[in-house]
Enzyme design. Structure first.
Site, PDB file in Angstrom:
ATOM      1  NE  ARG A 153     -10.548 -10.010  -2.250  1.00  0.00           N
ATOM      2  CZ  ARG A 153     -10.916  -9.052  -3.095  1.00  0.00           C
ATOM      3  NH1 ARG A 153     -11.254  -9.353  -4.338  1.00  0.00           N
ATOM      4  NH2 ARG A 153     -10.975  -7.799  -2.703  1.00  0.00           N
TER       5      ARG A 153
ATOM      6  CE  LYS B 260      -3.883  -1.978   2.656  1.00  0.00           C
ATOM      7  NZ  LYS B 260      -4.990  -1.809   1.685  1.00  0.00           N
TER       8      LYS B 260
END
Ligand code: BES
Ligand code: ZN
Ligand code: ZN
Length: 505
Positions: A354, A280
């Site tokens: 996920r 990020k």
């Protein structure tokens, strides 16, 4: 703290009067007459706006409290408004409170409310008062580190009409269980990532289990490997710290011939999300310590349910790890095999939630087959882009579950808003080389993430996914910078209580 319920006034240090705008003039006139304070000035100065506070000092002997605190609850009072107002009051004023704090529901004008409504108000108010004492400053040297509450009132006395007492007692018990569980969640989510690793999250679950009465098993890295949890292991590869897979079970005390609904919960437990190799680049990377908020909420729900002895069976599962980059880290392009046997092409290592949830959901489904499965995860920035901080995104194909969770959200102030799970969205997570890929591109990011999770439910008829990225860790009046909201505990406990009253899931 001691909490009492009384149907007549007794001496307290401070007495809080919740004032709704509709009843303002009447209530102020009453207290002006009782205390000798000037009625016109009270009416002029105190508008009963939501969270407005006025502290009055009645002449000694004129009144059973040394401080009279008017607390505005606004135009349309609701349990949520009352919770917020009491939390704000105690948070702002706690340094003043040391003796007893009275909360007055005796003098309020009261329509013939049913006991559910009444207990909703008292529960919310008490929860607010308890949460108002929460103290974020655990890592300040001046702080004892043992307590997560600041010094505040020594006791609370709830003054309610006699006919409210049975409902009131139950409401105060619920509030205490919920506040304790929520404060544990706040502690966990606010904890710095070097003070809350995956293993430590496992120990926190064990502590909660011991104190509230539910069983906890924490699978070690070896056991996770033996079980074949390829999603969790893939995300963990770049971290110097081992993963943990937390399994919690709450079983209500046996009552003959009763069939309890079995509800399974899964929470994302990423203790720090750097993005991994798909690092990020945001300036607020430190906030990603909150990426285990779903996992913390699941621990909190188990704790509150056990404390309340709810008549439901609960299984909570939290796959936990950091998401870090290093030479061993998962790469964009890698294909991994998950616990369910489904292969995933990893296109973006920042879509790690996920991958670990895939294992958590499949594990829960295969080993426990619950009547309903609900997962909570700070899964996508896209959920925040869709809904802002006002609601979590809800995904389910089950209409009844959608209705129940939406209602619980309205009641508890932890709102959810439904987004679709149409199969159209499967297209963007198709992989040319594996069963599915973990990134669906920028459009509808929260939905494609949910479609990814759906593949691991093996057609379970009652699954709901809550993307809590926008609501779990937010700006608030309670801290400088963002902090935990504890989102999920109130919502799911209300949902679970609903199951004990009405059949179905
Ligand atoms: N944990 C993040 C989502 C998130 C971001 C939560 C900021 C709270 C605050 C999640 O793992 C993530 O990185 N999601 C990506 C998904 C994308 C790579 C498909 C996102 O939202 O950008
Ligand atoms: Zn991520
Ligand atoms: Zn994440």
């Amino acid at each position: 703290m001691k909490i009492h319920l009384q149907d007549s006034y007794s001496e307290v240090e401070s007495l809080v009067l919740p004032v709704a705008q509709s009843a303002r003039e009447q209530i102020l006139a009453h207290w002006a007459a009782t205390t000798g304070l000037p009625a016109e000035l009270l009416v002029q100065d105190f508008k009963a706006e939501h969270k407005e506070i006025a502290v009055l000092y009645p002449r000694e002997g004129s009144f059973p409290a040394r401080r009279l605190i008017l607390l505005g609850v606004g135009e349309r009072p609701s349990p949520e408004k009352l919770r917020q107002a009491l939390r704000a009051l105690v948070h702002q004023q706690k340094s003043r409170f040391s003796g007893s704090l009275g909360i007055d529901f005796l003098s309020a004008s009261r329509p013939a409310e049913n006991s559910d409504v009444i207990s909703g108000y008292i529960q919310a108010a008490c929860e607010g008062a308890l949460l108002g004492q929460y103290d974020l400053g655990r890592w300040k040297t001046a702080h004892s580190k043992k307590e997560h509450t600041a010094p505040g009132p020594a006791e609370m006395v709830w003054f309610v009409p006699r006919e409210w007492k049975p409902a009131g007692k139950e409401a105060l018990e619920r509030a205490q269980a919920l506040a304790a569980a929520q404060m544990r969640v706040l502690d966990l989510v606010n904890a710095p990532p070097n003070h809350l690793t995956a293993e430590m999250l496992g120990r926190a679950a064990q502590e909660a289990g011991k104190s509230a009465g539910f069983s906890v098993t924490v699978l070690s890295k070896k056991e996770i490997e033996a079980a074949g949890m390829g999603g969790l292991l893939a995300v963990n590869r770049g971290s110097a710290l081992p993963p943990a897979f937390i399994i919690m079970e709450y079983q209500p005390a046996e009552k003959a011939a009763q069939k309890y609904p079995k509800i399974g919960l899964v929470g994302k437990g990423v203790t720090f999300d750097s993005g991994g190799i798909s690092l990020k680049t945001i300036p607020t990377l430190h906030y990603l310590k909150s990426d285990m908020a779903g996992g913390a909420a699941v621990i909190g729900v188990l704790e509150a349910a056990a404390r309340l002895q709810l008549a439901v069976q609960l299984i909570g599962v939290v796959p936990a790890t950091e998401n870090m980059p290093d030479g061993a880290a998962l790469r964009p392009g890698d294909v991994i095999t998950t616990y369910a046997g489904i292969t995933v092409e990893v296109e973006d290592t920042d879509a790690e939630g996920r991958l670990i949830l895939a294992d958590g959901l499949a594990y829960l489904k295969r080993n426990f087959n619950p009547d309903a499965i609900i997962d909570l995860a700070t899964l996508t920035g896209a959920a925040t882009i869709s809904l802002g901080n006002a609601a979590a995104a809800l995904f389910t194909q089950n209409e009844e579950l959608a209705a129940r969770l939406s209602l619980a959200g309205e009641k508890t102030g932890e709102r959810v808003w439904r987004l679709p799970l149409w199969d159209d969205y499967n297209k963007s997570i198709e992989s040319a080389i594996a069963d599915v890929k973990n990134y669906g591109g920028p459009p509808a990011g929260a939905i494609t993430a949910a479609k990814f999770l759906e593949k691991f439910l093996e057609g379970h008829p009652a699954w709901a996914h809550l993307d809590i990225a926008s609501v779990a860790f937010t700006d608030s009046e309670f801290s400088a910078g963002k902090s935990s909201t504890g989102f999920g505990v109130r919502l799911l406990i209300d949902y679970l209580i609903g199951l004990t009253v009405r059949d179905g899931v």
